[in-house]
Each structure stands twice: as structure tokens, then as C-alpha cells.
Design a protein around this motif. Sequence first.
Motif, short mmCIF file in Angstrom:
data_model
loop_
_atom_site.label_atom_id
_atom_site.label_comp_id
_atom_site.label_asym_id
_atom_site.label_seq_id
_atom_site.Cartn_x
_atom_site.Cartn_y
_atom_site.Cartn_z
N PHE A 1 -44.95 -17.39 -13.13
CA PHE A 1 -45.40 -18.44 -13.95
C PHE A 1 -44.40 -19.37 -14.71
O PHE A 1 -44.56 -20.36 -14.70
CB PHE A 1 -46.65 -18.11 -15.02
N ASP A 2 -43.50 -18.56 -15.48
CA ASP A 2 -42.51 -19.18 -16.28
C ASP A 2 -41.69 -20.15 -15.19
O ASP A 2 -40.94 -21.04 -15.75
CB ASP A 2 -41.73 -18.17 -16.74
N ASP A 3 -41.52 -19.69 -14.05
CA ASP A 3 -40.71 -20.39 -13.10
C ASP A 3 -41.40 -21.67 -12.55
O ASP A 3 -40.76 -22.73 -12.41
CB ASP A 3 -40.10 -19.39 -11.98
N LYS B 1 -49.78 -20.72 -7.68
CA LYS B 1 -51.16 -21.22 -7.70
C LYS B 1 -51.53 -20.99 -9.16
O LYS B 1 -52.70 -20.86 -9.40
CB LYS B 1 -52.11 -20.34 -6.82
N HIS B 2 -50.63 -21.44 -9.99
CA HIS B 2 -50.87 -21.46 -11.56
C HIS B 2 -51.87 -22.18 -12.01
O HIS B 2 -52.39 -22.16 -13.09
CB HIS B 2 -49.45 -21.58 -12.23
N MET B 3 -52.25 -23.13 -11.25
CA MET B 3 -53.32 -23.95 -11.51
C MET B 3 -54.71 -23.85 -11.38
O MET B 3 -55.47 -24.14 -11.89
CB MET B 3 -53.17 -25.78 -10.95
N ARG C 1 -38.73 -16.99 -21.52
CA ARG C 1 -39.82 -16.63 -22.32
C ARG C 1 -41.11 -17.17 -21.58
O ARG C 1 -41.19 -18.04 -20.89
CB ARG C 1 -39.54 -17.86 -23.60
N ARG C 2 -41.92 -16.15 -21.67
CA ARG C 2 -43.46 -16.62 -20.92
C ARG C 2 -44.19 -17.45 -21.80
O ARG C 2 -43.96 -17.45 -23.06
CB ARG C 2 -44.11 -15.24 -20.63
N PRO D 1 -50.41 -24.69 -19.29
CA PRO D 1 -51.36 -23.72 -19.62
C PRO D 1 -51.73 -23.10 -18.32
O PRO D 1 -51.79 -23.53 -17.09
CB PRO D 1 -52.34 -24.34 -20.33
N VAL D 2 -51.78 -21.65 -18.32
CA VAL D 2 -52.19 -20.94 -17.03
C VAL D 2 -53.43 -20.07 -17.72
O VAL D 2 -53.58 -19.48 -18.73
CB VAL D 2 -51.34 -19.77 -16.77
#
Length: 337
Positions: A110-112, A80-82, A326-327, A118-119
Motif C-alpha cells: 500500500f505504501d508503494d 487494488k488499494h482503491m 512509513r505506512r 486512504p485505504v
Amino acid sequence: MDRTMGILREDDMEDYDLFIGPFHTYNLELVSAFSRMHRIPLVTPFYDELDLVRSNPYLFQMSPSLERGYKEAAKLVASKHMYNIVYVRQLDSLDLEKHEFFKQLIFDGFDDYAPSDPVRFKEVIMDIKDTEKIIHSLTSDRKNLVVVPTADEALASTLMSTLYYQQQYYDYEIEVIGGPHWPEFSTIKFEYYHNLNLVFYSSFWVDYHDQEVEEFMAKYRKYYYNEPIITSKKGINYGILGHDMTLYFLNALRTHGRRFILELDDYHPRLVQGPYSFSRVSGNGGYENSHISFYKFLPDMSIQEFRVPPLPQPDFFFRPVEDQRRRRFLYREDVFN
């Protein structure tokens, strides 16, 4: 403990095919050492730490560890990164290491899921008497995901009532992720859960409207003239767990013999509350039940099971070869003080 030691000293104990228990975890270390020494499979119903199962290849841990729960929940949060993601915790240094572990899993997720997007992630350190921080962390320009990894009912109750009234009077879309303890809380109105789309995870949640559960309850009443209503703080129904656990392991012994451990990948008996999915925790360790299901309270007053979206295929176009983990955070608010 002395009684347990006395039982283990009995002459025929080392000839047993299977141990289930003990009920109280303070005896588990003794029984685990005995089972390892004599190569006897041991099933522990409620213990959820990983220290013993890492060192005993004959130990089966029914309750998934906190780490396992965090890993699965982190996937859901990352998917649900959005959203506008708000991570809520109390100022408790004893749990700081757990929170850091959980957040790191979320950040890796998030990286995956969104390596180039953008988060918006905010961490709120909340005091029960001061709810202003959580109110100011919400936004109306996107959905809000409030993540509250706590078993503290007082914190959960304050937070849910605050969010409920904010949602009623302002234009906020809110979804809350709690933990396996939340459905057992008695001071929170279930109306709040349904209106705020509460998500929780559990390995042993019982849907009493399910046909198989209804059939089990009818048989239980027939034989015992009672209802299996006693549960643990995590909502584990002792009667149903006892039935499923015994059926699973005794049937495994009957079907595959003492070496049933080697056959579990293809062993899937029909259980009331199942399924179980045992994963070996290390090369020299035992087995942890890794099955965790997610459930959501819906506005129509129902509770629905759902699956976490699978991880997308990695797109290495966005990442240098030497920096694949990398994040990427273009917008992040760490702590609201």
C-alpha cells in the motif's frame, strides 16, 4: 530412508552430474547433504520450504515457497488499494505468524502503490458456521476485494457460496483472491468462481486448450496409451512437470556442461508448462523457482492469465527522508469480532 542411504553409499554415486528427486520429501535432507558434499546439482520437484535451499548452493527448488507466493500476491492486493479490501482468516493460532507476514507485505505494498491515499482494509476472523461477519464487511459504494489465503476447502466453500448469494441479491461488486489449491477443490461450483471473478496464482497451472499442451497430450497418448491426469493438491500435473523438468535440466547439461548453473540467466528452453525463473535465495544458498503466474475466472466461463500492475515510481515528495517506509492508513478496521 534406509534404502536411500543404501543408494547413496554406492561407489559411483558421487560421480553423477545431476540428481532429480527424491519424490518423497522426507528423504530430501539426506540427498541434499550428499549433493552439497559432492557438489552435485539436485532438483527437488515438490518441496516448497526454504530451509534446505538456503544452505545448499547446489539445490534447485521447483515449487516456489509460501513466502514467494505471498510476496507476489501482496503486490496484487496492494495494487487494488482503491477497493474495499476484506482479509479473511480462521481463528487458528498455528497460522497466525503466516497471516501477519502476509499482511505486512500487503501494508508495505500500500505504501508503494498509494503513499498518500486512504485505504479501506478490514480483517475478518471467520467461523464456518457464522457467515454474518463476512456479509457485514461488504460495501456497495466501491468494489470489494476478498482475500482468502487458505488451503482449507471447507472454509473456501462456505465463503464462496455466501458471497455468491450476496452478489445475486444485493448490489455488490466482488472479486476474490484465493491460493494455488483452489482450482483443485471439488466441493465448490465453478459457477461461483466465474461469477465472483476468482483470482488464483500458480507456477504449474495447465491450460488444456493451449496448442502446446494439446500437442504434448497427443504425444503422451501415442507413446503411453494413457493420459497424464494425476495431479498434486496444488494442481501440479506429474506427467507434464516430469517432462519439463527433465528437459530443462538435461538440456542444460548437454548445452553447458556441469557448470550449467552459471548460464541460467540466458537459458530459456521451450517448455509445455514453463517458464522457469530461478533466483538464488542467499549468498550461500541454492535456487528457487520464482516464476508465479496469476489467473482470473471470468463471467464468460473462461480463465485468463494476467500480469500484476508494476510498482509505480516512488514519489518522495509525500515522505520525509527519514521515514520512507512509513505506512499510511487513514481508514482501517482490523478485526471484526
